[in-house]
Design a protein around this motif. Structure first.
Motif, PDB file in Angstrom:
ATOM      1  N   PRO A  18      30.139   9.417  35.686  1.00 30.93           N
ATOM      2  CA  PRO A  18      31.167   8.378  35.503  1.00 30.93           C
ATOM      3  C   PRO A  18      31.619   7.678  36.770  1.00 30.93           C
ATOM      4  CG  PRO A  18      32.149  10.555  35.368  1.00 30.93           C
ATOM      5  CD  PRO A  18      30.660  10.764  35.416  1.00 30.93           C
ATOM      6  N   THR A  19      31.360   8.268  37.950  1.00 32.37           N
ATOM      7  CA  THR A  19      31.807   7.624  39.187  1.00 32.37           C
ATOM      8  C   THR A  19      30.654   7.035  40.000  1.00 32.37           C
ATOM      9  OG1 THR A  19      31.716   9.710  40.425  1.00 32.37           O
ATOM     10  CG2 THR A  19      33.796   9.169  39.352  1.00 32.37           C
ATOM     11  N   ALA A  20      29.460   7.012  39.441  1.00 33.84           N
ATOM     12  CA  ALA A  20      28.300   6.478  40.161  1.00 33.84           C
ATOM     13  C   ALA A  20      28.537   5.016  40.529  1.00 33.84           C
ATOM     14  CB  ALA A  20      27.047   6.596  39.302  1.00 33.84           C
ATOM     15  N   GLY A  21      28.314   4.690  41.789  1.00 35.38           N
ATOM     16  CA  GLY A  21      28.437   3.310  42.239  1.00 35.38           C
ATOM     17  C   GLY A  21      29.846   2.873  42.583  1.00 35.38           C
ATOM     18  N   LEU A  22      30.843   3.742  42.387  1.00 32.72           N
ATOM     19  CA  LEU A  22      32.216   3.376  42.708  1.00 32.72           C
ATOM     20  C   LEU A  22      32.554   3.759  44.149  1.00 32.72           C
ATOM     21  CD1 LEU A  22      34.123   4.538  39.486  1.00 32.72           C
ATOM     22  CD2 LEU A  22      33.115   2.296  39.981  1.00 32.72           C
ATOM     23  N   ASP A  23      33.470   3.000  44.768  1.00 31.64           N
ATOM     24  CA  ASP A  23      33.924   3.368  46.108  1.00 31.64           C
ATOM     25  C   ASP A  23      34.815   4.606  45.996  1.00 31.64           C
ATOM     26  OD1 ASP A  23      36.673   2.606  45.537  1.00 31.64           O
ATOM     27  OD2 ASP A  23      36.072   0.526  45.866  1.00 31.64           O
ATOM     28  N   PRO A  24      35.108   5.292  47.126  1.00 30.48           N
ATOM     29  CA  PRO A  24      35.871   6.546  47.055  1.00 30.48           C
ATOM     30  C   PRO A  24      37.211   6.414  46.334  1.00 30.48           C
ATOM     31  CG  PRO A  24      34.876   6.320  49.219  1.00 30.48           C
ATOM     32  CD  PRO A  24      34.615   5.032  48.495  1.00 30.48           C
ATOM     33  N   GLN A  25      37.929   5.318  46.582  1.00 30.31           N
ATOM     34  CA  GLN A  25      39.216   5.137  45.924  1.00 30.31           C
ATOM     35  C   GLN A  25      39.047   4.951  44.421  1.00 30.31           C
ATOM     36  OE1 GLN A  25      41.607   1.963  47.539  1.00 30.31           O
ATOM     37  NE2 GLN A  25      43.300   2.317  46.124  1.00 30.31           N
ATOM     38  N   GLY A  26      38.042   4.152  44.045  1.00 31.02           N
ATOM     39  CA  GLY A  26      37.779   3.935  42.627  1.00 31.02           C
ATOM     40  C   GLY A  26      37.337   5.210  41.939  1.00 31.02           C
ATOM     41  N   ALA A  27      36.528   6.016  42.636  1.00 34.46           N
ATOM     42  CA  ALA A  27      36.058   7.277  42.064  1.00 34.46           C
ATOM     43  C   ALA A  27      37.221   8.253  41.867  1.00 34.46           C
ATOM     44  CB  ALA A  27      34.996   7.898  42.976  1.00 34.46           C
ATOM     45  N   GLN A  28      38.107   8.322  42.851  1.00 34.86           N
ATOM     46  CA  GLN A  28      39.270   9.211  42.734  1.00 34.86           C
ATOM     47  C   GLN A  28      40.170   8.778  41.574  1.00 34.86           C
ATOM     48  OE1 GLN A  28      41.826   9.285  46.185  1.00 34.86           O
ATOM     49  NE2 GLN A  28      42.855  11.140  45.524  1.00 34.86           N
ATOM     50  N   SER A  29      40.381   7.481  41.447  1.00 36.44           N
ATOM     51  CA  SER A  29      41.204   6.954  40.359  1.00 36.44           C
ATOM     52  C   SER A  29      40.581   7.266  39.004  1.00 36.44           C
ATOM     53  CB  SER A  29      41.373   5.442  40.535  1.00 36.44           C
ATOM     54  OG  SER A  29      42.056   4.879  39.445  1.00 36.44           O
ATOM     55  N   MET A  30      39.253   7.155  38.933  1.00 36.43           N
ATOM     56  CA  MET A  30      38.547   7.437  37.681  1.00 36.43           C
ATOM     57  C   MET A  30      38.673   8.919  37.309  1.00 36.43           C
ATOM     58  SD  MET A  30      36.757   5.795  35.368  1.00 36.43           S
ATOM     59  CE  MET A  30      36.175   4.331  36.228  1.00 36.43           C
ATOM     60  N   MET A  31      38.507   9.795  38.289  1.00 35.90           N
ATOM     61  CA  MET A  31      38.609  11.222  38.016  1.00 35.90           C
ATOM     62  C   MET A  31      40.026  11.605  37.599  1.00 35.90           C
ATOM     63  SD  MET A  31      35.598  12.442  38.203  1.00 35.90           S
ATOM     64  CE  MET A  31      36.063  14.158  38.001  1.00 35.90           C
ATOM     65  N   GLN A  32      41.017  10.962  38.196  1.00 39.77           N
ATOM     66  CA  GLN A  32      42.399  11.249  37.811  1.00 39.77           C
ATOM     67  C   GLN A  32      42.655  10.817  36.366  1.00 39.77           C
ATOM     68  OE1 GLN A  32      44.607  13.049  39.813  1.00 39.77           O
ATOM     69  NE2 GLN A  32      45.520  13.165  37.773  1.00 39.77           N
ATOM     70  N   LEU A  33      42.025   9.729  35.958  1.00 44.04           N
ATOM     71  CA  LEU A  33      42.127   9.291  34.563  1.00 44.04           C
ATOM     72  C   LEU A  33      41.616  10.382  33.629  1.00 44.04           C
ATOM     73  CD1 LEU A  33      42.373   7.294  32.176  1.00 44.04           C
ATOM     74  CD2 LEU A  33      40.143   6.358  32.872  1.00 44.04           C
ATOM     75  N   PHE A  34      40.473  10.979  33.960  1.00 39.38           N
ATOM     76  CA  PHE A  34      39.902  12.020  33.107  1.00 39.38           C
ATOM     77  C   PHE A  34      40.810  13.252  33.059  1.00 39.38           C
ATOM     78  CE2 PHE A  34      35.731  10.136  34.806  1.00 39.38           C
ATOM     79  CZ  PHE A  34      35.807   9.091  33.912  1.00 39.38           C
ATOM     80  N   GLY A  66      32.314  -3.342  38.407  1.00 43.56           N
ATOM     81  CA  GLY A  66      31.699  -2.129  37.871  1.00 43.56           C
ATOM     82  C   GLY A  66      32.726  -1.113  37.402  1.00 43.56           C
ATOM     83  N   GLY A  67      33.771  -0.904  38.216  1.00 46.00           N
ATOM     84  CA  GLY A  67      34.808   0.053  37.847  1.00 46.00           C
ATOM     85  C   GLY A  67      35.580  -0.385  36.621  1.00 46.00           C
ATOM     86  N   GLN A  68      35.854  -1.682  36.514  1.00 35.64           N
ATOM     87  CA  GLN A  68      36.575  -2.199  35.346  1.00 35.64           C
ATOM     88  C   GLN A  68      35.729  -2.078  34.080  1.00 35.64           C
ATOM     89  OE1 GLN A  68      37.378  -6.106  36.960  1.00 35.64           O
ATOM     90  NE2 GLN A  68      39.554  -5.623  37.296  1.00 35.64           N
ATOM     91  N   LYS A  69      34.429  -2.356  34.207  1.00 32.40           N
ATOM     92  CA  LYS A  69      33.540  -2.201  33.047  1.00 32.40           C
ATOM     93  C   LYS A  69      33.559  -0.756  32.551  1.00 32.40           C
ATOM     94  CE  LYS A  69      30.210  -5.873  34.089  1.00 32.40           C
ATOM     95  NZ  LYS A  69      28.830  -6.160  34.523  1.00 32.40           N
ATOM     96  N   ARG A  70      33.554   0.177  33.491  1.00 32.84           N
ATOM     97  CA  ARG A  70      33.563   1.582  33.101  1.00 32.84           C
ATOM     98  C   ARG A  70      34.853   1.936  32.360  1.00 32.84           C
ATOM     99  NH1 ARG A  70      30.486   4.671  37.486  1.00 32.84           N
ATOM    100  NH2 ARG A  70      29.130   2.986  36.828  1.00 32.84           N
ATOM    101  N   ARG A  71      35.962   1.386  32.834  1.00 29.88           N
ATOM    102  CA  ARG A  71      37.247   1.650  32.176  1.00 29.88           C
ATOM    103  C   ARG A  71      37.283   1.035  30.775  1.00 29.88           C
ATOM    104  NH1 ARG A  71      41.451   3.516  35.601  1.00 29.88           N
ATOM    105  NH2 ARG A  71      40.701   3.801  37.742  1.00 29.88           N
ATOM    106  N   VAL A  72      36.705  -0.149  30.629  1.00 31.42           N
ATOM    107  CA  VAL A  72      36.659  -0.772  29.300  1.00 31.42           C
ATOM    108  C   VAL A  72      35.772   0.053  28.361  1.00 31.42           C
ATOM    109  CG1 VAL A  72      35.864  -2.800  28.007  1.00 31.42           C
ATOM    110  CG2 VAL A  72      37.184  -3.101  30.108  1.00 31.42           C
ATOM    111  N   ALA A  73      34.633   0.535  28.865  1.00 25.61           N
ATOM    112  CA  ALA A  73      33.750   1.372  28.045  1.00 25.61           C
ATOM    113  C   ALA A  73      34.482   2.640  27.603  1.00 25.61           C
ATOM    114  CB  ALA A  73      32.489   1.729  28.826  1.00 25.61           C
ATOM    115  N   ILE A  74      35.247   3.236  28.509  1.00 26.00           N
ATOM    116  CA  ILE A  74      36.022   4.436  28.175  1.00 26.00           C
ATOM    117  C   ILE A  74      37.109   4.087  27.163  1.00 26.00           C
ATOM    118  CG2 ILE A  74      37.621   6.157  29.100  1.00 26.00           C
ATOM    119  CD1 ILE A  74      35.960   5.948  31.748  1.00 26.00           C
ATOM    120  N   ALA A  75      37.755   2.924  27.330  1.00 23.77           N
ATOM    121  CA  ALA A  75      38.786   2.492  26.382  1.00 23.77           C
ATOM    122  C   ALA A  75      38.200   2.345  24.981  1.00 23.77           C
ATOM    123  CB  ALA A  75      39.412   1.180  26.850  1.00 23.77           C
TER     124      ALA A  75
END
Length: 285
Positions: free
Chosen positions: A172-188, A148-157
């Motif tokens: 953007p972080t729905a359904g992600l674990d805490p580490q994945g959500a933090q990584s996603m927010m840092q990307l933004f 799920g997290g990788q799909k979100r990153r590809v969609a953003i790419a």
């Protein structure tokens, strides 16, 4: 230049017995170059609001001014293709945006659709896959085989490959674990600070709002209840209770300590400041 809604309304199924007013006379100004959180209860109109930004929805009444363009209820909109290049919208469920055989084709689709050559589109795909934290070796894989997290990153790419000025992210972080959500927010945050993108995030996560956003827009029953800075918003604990919003942990801790006899300032919004003030008060006692 800001993004401005003026008396904008939107009604689903207008003119039918099933008409539903999702937005009502919205007046709102969003600063470019900032990270803005769009919050509110389920059904409040958040997603309807942001879908006007790249004209997925067109206003029933009023108008929207964005990136030098005006979209109004009275006129047929022009230059929609260029607007959708400049305003990238990432849906809550990234599967909706992934449809090609490979990740490379998926990311390259947008640039090619807007006139880039095959060579240029592939170059952009290889560039942005690294920006979103994925490896180039993944480009030949099917996007449907990803987590799920990788799909979100590809969609953003796929959105970033078109080099939009504004990035709109729906949960953007729905359904992600805490580490994945933090990584996603840092990307933004990196996209905002380093690539100078204006970022709008529809979210229910108040920890993310406090830690990553500059401003907050509160949507309630199709109207803008408030637009303010993040720190000003979290100072208003009465409003949070009215909206049935659970404040971030740092604020709950501060308020709990005040109920037990401490006198901690409502300006305290981070752990180091809280620890410093607790130590100061303990020493005074």
């Amino acid at each position: 230049m800001s993004i401005r809604f003026e008396k904008l309304s939107y009604t689903y199924s207008s003119g039918t017995p099933f008409a539903y007013a999702a937005l009502k006379d919205v007046d709102l100004e969003i600063e470019e170059g900032k990270v803005t959180a769009i919050i509110g209860k389920t059904g409040s109109g958040k997603t309807t609001l942001v879908q006007h930004l790249n004209a997925l929805l067109l206003p029933t009444a009023g108008k929207l001014e964005i990136l030098g363009r005006t979209i109004s209820a009275q006129q047929k909109p022009e230059h929609l293709k260029s607007l959708r290049k400049d305003v990238g919208l990432v849906f809550q469920f990234p599967e909706y945006q992934l449809f090609e055989e490979t990740i490379l084709k998926d990311i390259a689709f947008g640039p090619k659709n807007f006139g880039a050559s095959e060579e240029e589109a592939v170059r952009r795909a290889r560039e942005v896959i690294r920006v979103v934290g994925l490896d180039e070796t993944m480009l030949e894989r099917s996007p449907l085989d990803l987590s799920g997290g990788q799909k979100r990153r590809v969609a953003i790419a796929g959105i970033l490959a078109m080099d939009p000025q504004v990035l709109v992210l729906d949960e953007p972080t729905a359904g992600l674990d805490p580490q994945g959500a933090q990584s996603m927010m840092q990307l933004f945050m990196n996209l905002n600070k380093q690539m100078k993108k204006t970022v709008l995030i529809v979210t229910h996560d108040m920890e993310h709002v406090l830690n990553y956003c500059d401003n907050v827009v509160v949507v309630d029953n199709g109207q803008i209840l408030q637009k303010t800075s993040v720190h000003e918003f979290f100072r208003k604990t009465d409003l949070l209770k009215q909206l049935n919003i659970l404040p971030p942990a740092i604020i709950r801790t501060r308020e709990m300590l005040n109920q037990r006899g401490f006198h901690l300032s409502e300006e305290i919004m981070d752990i180091p400041s809280l620890a410093k003030e607790i130590l100061r008060e303990v020493k005074l006692k």
